[in-house]
Design an enzyme around this catalytic site. Structure first.
Site, mmCIF file in Angstrom:
data_model
loop_
_atom_site.group_PDB
_atom_site.id
_atom_site.type_symbol
_atom_site.label_atom_id
_atom_site.label_comp_id
_atom_site.label_asym_id
_atom_site.label_seq_id
_atom_site.Cartn_x
_atom_site.Cartn_y
_atom_site.Cartn_z
ATOM 1 N N GLU A 1 0.806 -1.227 0.000
ATOM 2 C CA GLU A 1 0.000 0.000 0.000
ATOM 3 C C GLU A 1 0.838 1.275 0.000
ATOM 4 O OE1 GLU A 1 -3.814 -0.092 2.235
ATOM 5 O OE2 GLU A 1 -3.044 -1.986 3.001
ATOM 6 N N HIS B 1 9.218 -26.022 4.498
ATOM 7 C CA HIS B 1 8.460 -27.122 3.908
ATOM 8 C C HIS B 1 7.843 -26.729 2.571
ATOM 9 C CE1 HIS B 1 9.016 -29.191 7.759
ATOM 10 N NE2 HIS B 1 8.915 -27.958 8.246
ATOM 11 N N LYS C 1 -14.213 -0.562 -3.678
ATOM 12 C CA LYS C 1 -15.304 -0.560 -2.695
ATOM 13 C C LYS C 1 -16.524 0.173 -3.261
ATOM 14 C CE LYS C 1 -12.504 -0.794 1.560
ATOM 15 N NZ LYS C 1 -12.036 -0.119 2.765
HETATM 16 O O1 PA5 Z 1 -5.124 0.151 4.342
HETATM 17 C C1 PA5 Z 1 -6.252 0.248 3.850
HETATM 18 O O2 PA5 Z 1 -6.734 1.320 3.466
HETATM 19 C C2 PA5 Z 1 -7.087 -0.995 3.691
HETATM 20 O O3 PA5 Z 1 -6.312 -2.146 3.865
HETATM 21 C C3 PA5 Z 1 -8.252 -0.946 4.700
HETATM 22 O O4 PA5 Z 1 -7.780 -1.063 6.008
HETATM 23 C C4 PA5 Z 1 -9.244 -2.047 4.358
HETATM 24 O O5 PA5 Z 1 -9.777 -1.821 3.083
HETATM 25 C C5 PA5 Z 1 -10.388 -2.124 5.353
HETATM 26 O O6 PA5 Z 1 -10.949 -0.865 5.582
HETATM 27 P P1 PA5 Z 1 -11.196 -0.435 7.092
HETATM 28 O O7 PA5 Z 1 -9.854 -0.477 7.737
HETATM 29 O O8 PA5 Z 1 -11.768 0.942 7.026
HETATM 30 O O9 PA5 Z 1 -12.143 -1.438 7.649
#
Ligand code: PA5
Length: 306
Positions: free
Chosen positions: A197, A213, A301
């Site tokens: 990310e 393994h 989303k």
């Molecule tokens: O880092 C991010 O933005 C994502 O991995 C979110 O954490 C993930 O989409 C879940 O969203 P939230 O943390 O708002 O539940």
């Protein structure tokens, strides 16, 4: 808040006072959360061994979920589809419910909800998301938290090695493969997701001894081995250290060993998490990429909602 300031905010988050309050006796814990939120549950699940803990990173709960279950839903935004679905199922099944969120629909679903500050990326709120677990179920004392904050401040001020590792990966254009070990298996996964990310690159993780393994076979004979940068952590037991040494020798693999600073589990855990934050941040900078931007996740989303 600038992304770098979000990273530096971790030490402040450790001072967050909230816990889940009193809980009725339970026979198992189920934690629901995705991505940057769910990782808090996974890290906790590796540390806590007084009852079975299942982390659900999906829509549905296991069939055994019921009144004996302590269900903990974690979503920074409070609007994550999978976590909302799992939480509604937990309510239907009569689980004891605790939630952590900064708001959204999730905040309306539980008996007791820990509300955490908004305005951060979920992955930059790991302290807020993890502290309620630690304060409720683990016995770390206040001086341990204070020392952990001090160690994190030191890393904020000086993390040259983390930056150099990032620059090596950036120069090579390599894919990080992070091999953790207990109690840092999920920290290795956190590094992977931070590379995904923040740095916007693919990365992979596994852990000793499990990787002896499976991943150990291609370590010896995969094609394009120079496309990968292999990373493992220090602070291993003698048995795991021996595995790391033998694995490296018989497969001809160099590991970048990341030393783990700190004396206690809490200190070491957060040091290693934060070190990975900085490697991924500096790789983004090296690539001239905005570490904060994850619009593809939001677009996905949004499309799913229509
Ligand atoms: O880092 C991010 O933005 C994502 O991995 C979110 O954490 C993930 O989409 C879940 O969203 P939230 O943390 O708002 O539940």
């Amino acid at each position: 808040m600038e992304f770098l300031d979000q990273l530096k905010n971790l030490k402040e988050q450790l001072k967050f006072e909230s816990s889940f309050g009193s809980v009725r006796p339970f026979s198992n814990i189920i934690i629901s959360g995705m991505g940057g939120s769910g990782i808090a549950g996974s890290i906790f699940s590796e540390l806590y061994d007084r009852s079975p803990v299942t982390v659900v990173s999906d829509y549905n709960l296991p069939a055994y979920a019921g009144p004996d279950t302590l269900f903990i839903g974690i979503s920074y935004s409070g609007n994550t589809e999978e976590t909302l679905t799992a939480t509604r199922e937990a309510v239907r099944k009569g689980c004891q419910i605790r939630l952590i969120t900064s708001g959204g629909e999730l905040s309306e679903l539980g008996e007791k909800t820990v509300i955490i500050p908004s305005g951060l990326q979920p992955r930059s709120a790991l302290g807020y998301l993890l502290v309620p677990f630690l304060r409720s179920f683990m016995n770390f004392n206040e001086s341990d938290y204070e020392e952990t904050c001090r160690i994190l401040s030191g890393l904020d001020a000086e993390h040259r090695e983390a930056r150099e590792l990032a620059e090596t990966i950036g120069r090579e254009g390599s894919i990080p493969v992070i091999f953790g070990h207990y109690p840092y298996r999920w920290v290795a996964y956190r590094w992977k997701t931070q590379f995904n990310e923040n740095s916007k690159i693919l990365a992979f993780s596994n852990f000793f001894p499990e990787l002896n393994h499976n991943d150990t076979v291609p370590l010896k004979s995969t094609y394009r081995k120079d496309a990968f940068r292999f990373i493992s952590f220090g602070d291993a037991s003698d048995r795991i250290e021996k595995r790391i040494e033998i694995t490296s020798r018989i497969t001809g693999t160099d590991f970048v060993r990341v030393h783990v600073n700190g004396k206690t589990l809490l200190q070491k855990l957060f040091y290693l998490i934060h070190y990975g934050d900085y490697v991924s941040y500096h790789l983004a900078k090296y690539r001239n990429i905005d570490p904060e931007e994850v619009s593809v996740i939001s677009s996905l989303k949004d499309e799913l909602m229509h």
